[in-house]
Design an enzyme around this catalytic site. Structure first.
Site, PDB file in Angstrom:
ATOM      1  N   SER A   4       0.795  -1.228   0.000  1.00 58.04           N
ATOM      2  CA  SER A   4       0.000   0.000   0.000  1.00 58.04           C
ATOM      3  C   SER A   4       0.826   1.276   0.000  1.00 58.04           C
ATOM      4  O   SER A   4       0.335   2.333  -0.363  1.00 58.04           O
ATOM      5  CB  SER A   4      -0.935   0.008   1.205  1.00 58.04           C
ATOM      6  OG  SER A   4      -0.187  -0.054   2.398  1.00 58.04           O
ATOM      7  N   HIS A  43      -5.236  -3.938  -1.862  1.00 56.12           N
ATOM      8  CA  HIS A  43      -4.977  -2.952  -2.925  1.00 56.12           C
ATOM      9  C   HIS A  43      -4.865  -3.618  -4.300  1.00 56.12           C
ATOM     10  O   HIS A  43      -4.388  -2.998  -5.249  1.00 56.12           O
ATOM     11  CB  HIS A  43      -3.709  -2.154  -2.608  1.00 56.12           C
ATOM     12  CG  HIS A  43      -3.853  -1.363  -1.353  1.00 56.12           C
ATOM     13  ND1 HIS A  43      -4.360  -0.085  -1.324  1.00 56.12           N
ATOM     14  CD2 HIS A  43      -3.614  -1.697  -0.056  1.00 56.12           C
ATOM     15  CE1 HIS A  43      -4.413   0.341  -0.077  1.00 56.12           C
ATOM     16  NE2 HIS A  43      -3.968  -0.622   0.719  1.00 56.12           N
ATOM     17  N   LYS A  59     -11.920  -0.313  -0.270  1.00 57.98           N
ATOM     18  CA  LYS A  59     -11.007   0.398  -1.176  1.00 57.98           C
ATOM     19  C   LYS A  59     -11.589   0.331  -2.598  1.00 57.98           C
ATOM     20  O   LYS A  59     -12.438   1.148  -2.921  1.00 57.98           O
ATOM     21  CB  LYS A  59      -9.611  -0.187  -1.059  1.00 57.98           C
ATOM     22  CG  LYS A  59      -9.114  -0.105   0.404  1.00 57.98           C
ATOM     23  CD  LYS A  59      -7.696  -0.450   0.568  1.00 57.98           C
ATOM     24  CE  LYS A  59      -7.313  -0.675   2.023  1.00 57.98           C
ATOM     25  NZ  LYS A  59      -7.697   0.406   2.939  1.00 57.98           N
TER      26      LYS A  59
HETATM   27  C1  LIG Z   1      -2.996  -4.131   2.975  1.00 55.22           C
HETATM   28  C2  LIG Z   1      -4.145  -3.754   3.862  1.00 55.22           C
HETATM   29  N1  LIG Z   1      -4.781  -4.719   4.546  1.00 55.22           N
HETATM   30  C3  LIG Z   1      -5.803  -4.438   5.364  1.00 55.22           C
HETATM   31  C4  LIG Z   1      -6.249  -3.145   5.544  1.00 55.22           C
HETATM   32  C5  LIG Z   1      -7.379  -2.853   6.487  1.00 55.22           C
HETATM   33  O1  LIG Z   1      -8.563  -2.634   5.768  1.00 55.22           O
HETATM   34  P1  LIG Z   1      -9.768  -1.765   6.321  1.00 55.22           P
HETATM   35  O2  LIG Z   1      -9.378  -0.329   6.209  1.00 55.22           O
HETATM   36  O3  LIG Z   1     -10.908  -2.137   5.439  1.00 55.22           O
HETATM   37  O4  LIG Z   1      -9.999  -2.154   7.744  1.00 55.22           O
HETATM   38  C6  LIG Z   1      -5.635  -2.108   4.841  1.00 55.22           C
HETATM   39  C7  LIG Z   1      -6.113  -0.719   5.021  1.00 55.22           C
HETATM   40  O5  LIG Z   1      -5.474   0.256   4.888  1.00 55.22           O
HETATM   41  C8  LIG Z   1      -4.544  -2.414   3.979  1.00 55.22           C
HETATM   42  O6  LIG Z   1      -3.911  -1.459   3.309  1.00 55.22           O
END
Ligand SMILES: Cc1ncc(COP(=O)(O)O)c(C=O)c1O
Length: 405
Positions: free
Chosen positions: A192, A220, A251
Site C-alpha cells: 500500500s 490494494h 477500497k
Molecule cells: C494491505 C491492507 N490490509 C488491510 C487493511 C485494512 O482494511 P480496512 O481499512 O478495510 O480495515 C488495509 C487498510 O489500509 C490495507 O492497506
C-alpha cells in the site's frame, strides 16, 4: 487535562505524539492529517474551505463510491433491514445479504467458501489469530500491513520477518525455523505504500518446498491488478494459487468490511475461531448491499480496471520523466518520494496550493528519508485529471527543491 495522579504518568507519552504533530503541522496551511474534505459524488474532486481540489490520495480505485446503483442498493437495504444488525453473526446478526455477499466473494475469487468481517483490519486479525498459535510460525514481509502484524501478535505464534519481496531471505528463514507446527507465510498482494507486487510464483515455490501455507492480502489488488481486477493470481496468469486469500471492502469496493476465502473447512473453522468475527457486530446491511452491488458491477465493467492500469502507468511515466521517483511502483499506488518528513509536508502543502490533494506518509510508516505523498489513481480520474495532476506534482516538486527547477 488534570496534571495530577494517573495523568501525570501518562503525560510524557501524550506529549511526544502531540509535539510531533504540532511540529509537522506548524501552521493551519500545513495541516495534512485529519483534514475533512467534502468529496464530490460524481467526480474525483473535493472541496476544502471553498477551494475545489483534485483528490489524488483516495482509495476508491474503481470510482464507484458515488455510483447511483451502489447508493440505490445501500438505500434499499436500509429500507428493508434498518440501519444495524441484531448482534454478532453467530447469534442474531446474520441476514440473507451476508450470505449472498459471501457467495459472490467466493465465486469472484474462485474458492469454495468465504466469510465477511466488519472491516479489513478485523479480517486479518481474525484470520491470523484464528489459524495459528503457540508452537506455530508466521513469516511476514517487512512491509506487510499493520493488521497482519496485529493478528500475529494476538495469535501467540512465533513471528519471523523477511526482507521486503526477498524470496531468498524467506527461504533461509523457513529453513532456519522450527520444523514443528503450522507454517504460514503472509504477504500483501500490492504494497500500500510502494505500489509494488509480491512475487507470487516464487513465493509459492518456496512455500511448497518448506510445507508452508501461503496467504495473500488483496486489499490494494482487488479491482486493480489482473486483466479483470481479480488480483494477484490473475496478474500472474493463474499460474499458481495462494492457499488463503483475504481483502477489504473499503477500497476498490467502496463500502466497509473485509473478507477471507478458501476451502470450506477453513471457513467452517474461522466462523467459530476468528475472534473479531465472533465477538463483534455483523457488517451493517447498507454496507453489505453496497459491497455486493459493487462486486457485481466490477464483473460487468472490467473497463474500469483497464482505465486504472492505463492512467496509473501514464502518470508514472509523466512524473518519472521529470525526475520524480516512484520506487518500484507498477500499480495504481504511486509513492512520490519527497525525502524527509518535513519535505513531504512541504510537498503536500504546495500541491494543495497548486490544486491537488496528495497525502503525506512519514516515518515510522515508511523508512527514514523516504517520506512521500501516497498517490492513488482511480477509475474516476479522467485523462485530463491525470495530466493536471502530473503538472501539479512536477511544478510543486520543483518549487520545493525536490527536483531541479
Ligand atoms: C494491505 C491492507 N490490509 C488491510 C487493511 C485494512 O482494511 P480496512 O481499512 O478495510 O480495515 C488495509 C487498510 O489500509 C490495507 O492497506
Amino acid at each position: 487535562m488534570n496534571a495530577t495522579g494517573g495523568w501525570e504518568r501518562l503525560a510524557p507519552k501524550l506529549a511526544v505524539t502531540n509535539r510531533r504533530v504540532a511540529a509537522l503541522e506548524s501552521e493551519p496551511e500545513r495541516r495534512n492529517s485529519f483534514v475533512s474534505y467534502t468529496v464530490e459524488r460524481d467526480s474525483a474532486y473535493a472541496d476544502l474551505d471553498g477551494q475545489r481540489l483534485l483528490m489524488m490520495s483516495g482509495y476508491s480505485y474503481l470510482g464507484l463510491g458515488g455510483d447511483e446503483r451502489v447508493v440505490a442498493a445501500a438505500k434499499a437495504a436500509l429500507d428493508l433491514y434498518g440501519s444495524g444488525n441484531h448482534g454478532v453473526r453467530a447469534l442474531a446478526g446474520t441476514i440473507p445479504l451476508h450470505e449472498e455477499l459471501e457467495a459472490e466473494v467466493a465465486s469472484f475469487a474462485d474458492r469454495e467458501a468465504s466469510m465477511v468481517f466488519s472491516s479489513g483490519y478485523a479480517a486479518n486479525v481474525g484470520t491470523v489469530g484464528g489459524l495459528v498459535g503457540a508452537g506455530d510460525t508466521v513469516f511476514i514481509d517487512k512491509y506487510d500491513h499493520a493488521s497482519i502484524v496485529d493478528g500475529c501478535r494476538l495469535s501467540g505464534a512465533t513471528v519471523t520477518r523477511f526482507r521486503h519481496n526477498d524470496v531468498d531471505h524467506l527461504d533461509r528463514r523457513l529453513a532456519a525455523a522450527s520444523p514443528d507446527g503450522v507454517r504460514l507465510v503472509i504477504v500483501d498482494s500490492v504494497y500500500s505504500m510502494d505500489g509494488d507486487i509480491a512475487p507470487l510464483p516464487e513465493l509459492r515455490k518456496v512455500c511448497d518446498e518448506h510445507n508452508a501455507l501461503l496467504m495473500v492480502d488483496e486489499a490494494h489488488a482487488l479491482g486493480v491488478i489482473g486483466a479483470t481486477g481479480r488480483g494477484i493470481e490473475e496478474h500472474f496468469d493463474h499460474r499458481v494459487k495462494a492457499d488463503i486469500k483475504l481483502g477489504t471492502l473499503s477500497k476498490g469496493i467502496p463500502s466497509m468490511g473485509g473478507w477471507v476465502t478458501g476451502p470450506a473447512e477453513l471457513i467452517g473453522h474461522l466462523r467459530y475461531a476468528a475472534r473479531p468475527f465472533l465477538f463483534s457486530a455483523a457488517l451493517a446491511p447498507a454496507q453489505a448491499a453496497a459491497a455486493l452491488e459493487s462486486l457485481r458491477i466490477l464483473q460487468r465493467e472490467p473497463e474500469r480496471v483497464t482505465h486504472i492500469q492505463r492512467e496509473s502507468a501514464r502518470l508514472r511515466a509523466l512524473v518519472n520523466a521529470q525526475g520524480l521517483r516512484t520506487q518500484d511502483s507498477v500499480t495504481a499506488v504511486l509513492p512520490l518520494i519527497a525525502g524527509s518528513d518535513e519535505k513531504a509536508y512541504d510537498l503536500a502543502t504546495t500541491c494543495r496550493r497548486n490544486g491537488v490533494i496528495g497525502i503525506p506518509v512519514v516515518t515510522p510508516a515508511v523508512p527514514n528519508d523516504l517520506a512521500r505523498l501516497r498517490i492513488a489513481v482511480t477509475a474516476r480520474h479522467t485523462p485530463e485529471d491525470i495530466d493536471f495532476a502530473a503538472d501539479a506534482f512536477i511544478k510543486s516538486a520543483r518549487e520545493c527543491g525536490i527536483i531541479p527547477a
